[in-house]
Design an enzyme around this catalytic site. Sequence first.
Site, short mmCIF file in Angstrom:
data_model
loop_
_atom_site.label_atom_id
_atom_site.label_comp_id
_atom_site.label_asym_id
_atom_site.label_seq_id
_atom_site.Cartn_x
_atom_site.Cartn_y
_atom_site.Cartn_z
CD GLU A 112 -6.06 4.35 -1.18
OE1 GLU A 112 -5.77 4.68 -0.01
OE2 GLU A 112 -6.91 3.49 -1.43
CE1 TYR A 165 -3.65 2.63 0.88
CE2 TYR A 165 -1.79 3.66 1.99
CZ TYR A 165 -3.06 3.74 1.47
OH TYR A 165 -3.75 4.92 1.51
#
Length: 378
Positions: A189, A101
């Site tokens: 993201e 991530y």
Amino acid sequence: MKLHEYQSKAIFAKYGIPIPKGSVAESAEAARQIASHSSTPVVIKAQVLVGGRGKAGGVKVAATPDEAEKIADQILAMNIKGLPVRKVLVDEVIHIAREIYLGVVVDRAARRATMMASSAGGVEIEEVARTMPEKILRVRIDPVFGLQDYQARELAFAIGIDKPLVRDFTTIATGLYRAFVDTDASLAEINPLVVTAEGKLIAADGKIVLDDNALYRHLDLEQLRDIDEESQSEKQARKAGLSYVKLDGSIGCMVNGAGLAMATMDVIKFYGGEPANFLDIGGGAKAEKVKAALEIILSDPNVKAVLFNIFGGITRGDEVARGIVDGLKEIKTTVPMVVRIVGTNAEEGRRILADAKMITAETLEEGAQKAVAAAKNK
Ligand code: GDP
Ligand code: MN
């Protein structure tokens, strides 16, 4: 305003972040065409503005163009978390060895952008934050100096990126931060950022949330708005210049001022009610705005009562009251309306509203209790 995965990834690519080769399709036939021009199997991905598409069955691999058509057909018929799928992204499949991530958000408390990285990629970050918060690493970014290479390297080492990939990771992190700043995003993201079996880094998924208050400086990004994804009431509110957020409760809130709206929702909850929305009608409260706001609030079938909480300051209370009465004239409804009005010319305002058969209140506590009671009796 949220951007779709395919839109976000296209922006990432401009900042030097590797993304899979792919295109977006609005029909199964178009998906087949894209697949037939791809060299490997493809992954078909629902383009809806929610996370967790994978778990919901909205991300599937197809080995052949025929299969791509079949799967695209299925996914285009799906509803994911209430949102109809109208587009699919057809990407060349990548071979996943590891999922990471990587994201940038605004940390309001620190008044800085913060970059977060986690070795637990592929899972929604909220879930990681809940179950294994120690797996999320953060660096705060100085707005003047930007993300420093040493900060990116610090994250890379902390999440165990192999040495030969650290330089690429740094390039991706720097690109992500620049994309975040340049688009005035509140979130950018990559989840997952994939380490492929071949030992390369690639952004398999992308998400950008733009700050609506900065959209006026990004007319090109405003064009990316997917009006199909906006609810009818959000669309109406945006056109009328109102800040509106729909919630699940039964008490509609009509308030002049964002802070006052938050306080109103808190007090409603305190007295056992649930707010149906956040709504800031702004200063002035002219009849037209009141009418637009009421139409939006009442279009929600869950609304059993409406609480007006008006603070008369520069705008006089009697003027606001006349605005409310004029606005209400054109709307036929049996939903009880409770009005709390204070400040300049409040008594005069309350008299006008009482004449119009509205329930009036002198304090917010009284208003909230009356609204909660009215909603229960409906
Ligand atoms: P989300 O569930 O909405 O976040 O959608 P993602 O794009 O993150 O996809 C969910 C999961 O599908 C990823 O975590 C991967 O495990 C898998 N996935 C996505 N793209 C590919 C791909 O190209 N190849 C393979 N093998 N898996 C993929
Ligand atoms: Mn994802």
